[in-house]
Design a protein around this motif. Structure first.
Motif, PDB file in Angstrom:
ATOM      1  N   UNK A 126       5.714   7.996  15.091  1.00  0.00           N
ATOM      2  CA  UNK A 126       4.426   7.298  15.128  1.00  0.00           C
ATOM      3  C   UNK A 126       4.450   5.892  14.537  1.00  0.00           C
ATOM      4  N   UNK A 127       5.300   5.647  13.551  1.00  0.00           N
ATOM      5  CA  UNK A 127       5.306   4.335  12.907  1.00  0.00           C
ATOM      6  C   UNK A 127       6.023   3.313  13.780  1.00  0.00           C
ATOM      7  N   UNK A 128       5.668   2.049  13.607  1.00  0.00           N
ATOM      8  CA  UNK A 128       6.340   0.994  14.357  1.00  0.00           C
ATOM      9  C   UNK A 128       7.806   0.931  13.947  1.00  0.00           C
ATOM     10  N   UNK A 129       8.693   0.552  14.860  1.00  0.00           N
ATOM     11  CA  UNK A 129      10.134   0.549  14.546  1.00  0.00           C
ATOM     12  C   UNK A 129      10.509  -0.340  13.368  1.00  0.00           C
ATOM     13  N   UNK A 130       9.725  -1.395  13.130  1.00  0.00           N
ATOM     14  CA  UNK A 130      10.065  -2.317  12.053  1.00  0.00           C
ATOM     15  C   UNK A 130       9.368  -1.987  10.734  1.00  0.00           C
ATOM     16  N   UNK A 131       8.836  -0.778  10.602  1.00  0.00           N
ATOM     17  CA  UNK A 131       8.197  -0.363   9.350  1.00  0.00           C
ATOM     18  C   UNK A 131       9.265  -0.114   8.295  1.00  0.00           C
ATOM     19  N   UNK A 132       9.235  -0.918   7.228  1.00  0.00           N
ATOM     20  CA  UNK A 132      10.281  -0.810   6.209  1.00  0.00           C
ATOM     21  C   UNK A 132       9.720  -0.646   4.798  1.00  0.00           C
ATOM     22  N   UNK A 133       8.386  -0.584   4.656  1.00  0.00           N
ATOM     23  CA  UNK A 133       7.773  -0.419   3.342  1.00  0.00           C
ATOM     24  C   UNK A 133       6.877   0.809   3.353  1.00  0.00           C
ATOM     25  N   UNK A 134       6.876   1.523   2.240  1.00  0.00           N
ATOM     26  CA  UNK A 134       6.133   2.770   2.126  1.00  0.00           C
ATOM     27  C   UNK A 134       5.224   2.736   0.913  1.00  0.00           C
ATOM     28  N   UNK A 135       3.972   3.139   1.109  1.00  0.00           N
ATOM     29  CA  UNK A 135       3.048   3.344   0.002  1.00  0.00           C
ATOM     30  C   UNK A 135       2.937   4.826  -0.290  1.00  0.00           C
ATOM     31  N   UNK A 136       3.189   5.223  -1.521  1.00  0.00           N
ATOM     32  CA  UNK A 136       3.127   6.627  -1.922  1.00  0.00           C
ATOM     33  C   UNK A 136       1.942   6.860  -2.843  1.00  0.00           C
ATOM     34  N   UNK A 137       1.118   7.830  -2.501  1.00  0.00           N
ATOM     35  CA  UNK A 137       0.044   8.263  -3.383  1.00  0.00           C
ATOM     36  C   UNK A 137       0.455   9.620  -3.934  1.00  0.00           C
ATOM     37  N   UNK A 138       0.703   9.665  -5.234  1.00  0.00           N
ATOM     38  CA  UNK A 138       1.228  10.855  -5.874  1.00  0.00           C
ATOM     39  C   UNK A 138       2.588  10.549  -6.482  1.00  0.00           C
ATOM     40  N   UNK A 139       2.925  11.283  -7.549  1.00  0.00           N
ATOM     41  CA  UNK A 139       4.217  11.048  -8.207  1.00  0.00           C
ATOM     42  C   UNK A 139       4.930  12.355  -8.530  1.00  0.00           C
ATOM     43  N   UNK A 140       4.562  13.406  -7.798  1.00  0.00           N
ATOM     44  CA  UNK A 140       5.167  14.705  -8.029  1.00  0.00           C
ATOM     45  C   UNK A 140       6.307  15.008  -7.078  1.00  0.00           C
ATOM     46  N   UNK A 157      12.911  -0.580   2.672  1.00  0.00           N
ATOM     47  CA  UNK A 157      13.290  -1.721   1.826  1.00  0.00           C
ATOM     48  C   UNK A 157      12.534  -1.742   0.501  1.00  0.00           C
ATOM     49  N   UNK A 158      11.335  -1.134   0.462  1.00  0.00           N
ATOM     50  CA  UNK A 158      10.528  -1.174  -0.758  1.00  0.00           C
ATOM     51  C   UNK A 158       9.486  -0.060  -0.721  1.00  0.00           C
ATOM     52  N   UNK A 159       9.104   0.391  -1.918  1.00  0.00           N
ATOM     53  CA  UNK A 159       8.101   1.441  -2.070  1.00  0.00           C
ATOM     54  C   UNK A 159       7.124   1.019  -3.154  1.00  0.00           C
ATOM     55  N   UNK A 160       5.843   1.271  -2.908  1.00  0.00           N
ATOM     56  CA  UNK A 160       4.835   1.168  -3.964  1.00  0.00           C
ATOM     57  C   UNK A 160       4.307   2.562  -4.235  1.00  0.00           C
ATOM     58  N   UNK A 161       4.090   2.882  -5.512  1.00  0.00           N
ATOM     59  CA  UNK A 161       3.668   4.232  -5.867  1.00  0.00           C
ATOM     60  C   UNK A 161       2.522   4.192  -6.866  1.00  0.00           C
ATOM     61  N   UNK A 162       1.548   5.060  -6.613  1.00  0.00           N
ATOM     62  CA  UNK A 162       0.427   5.196  -7.548  1.00  0.00           C
ATOM     63  C   UNK A 162       0.084   6.661  -7.723  1.00  0.00           C
ATOM     64  N   UNK A 163      -0.198   7.036  -8.959  1.00  0.00           N
ATOM     65  CA  UNK A 163      -0.820   8.308  -9.284  1.00  0.00           C
ATOM     66  C   UNK A 163      -1.654   8.066 -10.538  1.00  0.00           C
ATOM     67  N   UNK A 164      -2.576   8.959 -10.862  1.00  0.00           N
ATOM     68  CA  UNK A 164      -3.517   8.673 -11.955  1.00  0.00           C
ATOM     69  C   UNK A 164      -2.876   8.494 -13.320  1.00  0.00           C
TER      70      UNK A 164
END
Length: 325
Positions: A126-140, A157-164
């Motif tokens: 489903x994602x575009x072929x050039x998708x290289x960054x991921x946003x993560x909600x949760x840290x478990x 290439x890069x990840x951003x992560x957030x959890x409470x």
């Protein structure tokens, strides 16, 4: 019961079901669903009246040459505070011809690996072929597994992560950066973890939205694995409204269990015909993404054929390696 039943611990399952094998198993599971060759009875999700736990039971059969698989387990959200997995389960697999017990294995490891691997299959489709960054909600556990699996289907290439919890998200960022060898940034808000990114994975047990549609960039693919019962909605109604396609693991299951889908069906903003089965995307029967600017939403509630495919991949590997006998 025969004497050669495989008994596989969590560590053994994790060793046998490596990331690439798990992804292949889930591609096989959803392809079988798309082809209509898998057997998938309805699953049971029963919220407890005593606490916030949920008991579940899945039955499925992937193919004629792999026998029935049954998984029973429990979701216990309070475990996270104690540093324990929130999902515990056990899996039984039966012989395809005789029905004799073939294997008993830890279902927690299978659930973790097959869930994240299925998300990777969804992102790949489903994602575009050039998708290289991921946003993560949760840290478990699921957040870690998702980062590993997505890295196998996209050049991450890069990840951003957030959890409470600031300490948990900072620790997760450090560990993932060291493991994946890419920048992983712990951010201060869910919006910062999502905004502008082409891929977002929500891996929580939140009963209220943690991803809002107004944050999504054109072309974003959003995967939610925590919206697995009607009372849980990791994404808000705007995510569903903005989505050019709402993709699900199984329409009948999603219509009954997936919180955002249940809400949209009740409100009349979606019909069952609007729900796109992931398996039909894989087999070319339906389209998930039609343009690079489409926002695509995949709601995974989990279905038994995923466990069946993963369990038989574990059994095959165990037999090849002489493990658990």
């Amino acid at each position: 019961m025969t004497d050669d039943v495989l008994h596989l611990s969590r560590d053994q399952v994790a060793a046998l079901l490596d990331t690439d094998t798990a992804i292949r198993s889930q591609r096989a599971a959803f392809t079988a669903l798309g082809d209509g060759t898998a057997e998938l009875p309805g699953k049971i999700m029963h919220p407890s009246g005593f606490d916030d736990s949920v008991v579940f039971a899945y039955l499925a059969r992937l193919s004629a040459d792999t026998g029935p698989v049954a998984k029973i387990g429990s979701v216990n959200p309070g475990n996270a505070a104690a540093g324990l997995p929130t999902i515990h389960a056990v899996i039984n697999a039966l012989d395809p011809v005789t029905g004799q017990l073939v294997a008993v294995m830890d279902g927690t490891a299978v659930t973790t690996l097959r869930t994240a691997a299925a998300s990777a299959v969804a992102f790949d489709a489903l994602a575009t072929p050039d998708s290289t960054e991921l946003g993560l909600i949760g840290s478990g556990t699921q957040a870690f597994a998702h980062a590993r699996c997505v890295a196998r289907v996209r050049d991450l290439r890069a990840v951003r992560i957030w959890s409470p919890n600031p300490e948990r998200r900072a620790r997760a960022a450090r560990l993932l950066a060291a493991e994946l060898g890419i920048p992983v940034k712990a951010v201060d808000s869910a919006e910062e973890a999502v905004a502008g990114l082409p891929m977002v994975a929500a891996c929580t047990l939140s009963s209220t939205p943690v991803v809002r549609g107004e944050w999504l960039a054109p072309g974003c693919t959003v995967v939610s694995v925590g919206s697995f019962e009607p009372s849980r909605s990791e994404v808000d109604t705007e995510v569903v409204r903005r989505a050019a396609a709402v993709v699900v693991d199984d329409p009948e299951t999603a219509a009954e269990h997936a919180g955002p889908v249940v809400d949209a069906l009740r409100a009349g903003t979606l019909t069952r015909q609007d729900l796109v089965p992931l398996g039909e995307v894989l087999t070319g029967r339906r389209e998930g993404r039609t343009t690079e600017r489409d926002i695509v939403y995949y709601n995974s509630v989990g279905v038994g054929v995923q466990d069946a495919a993963a369990a038989w991949a574990v059994i095959d590997a165990a037999r090849d390696q002489g493990v658990g006998s």
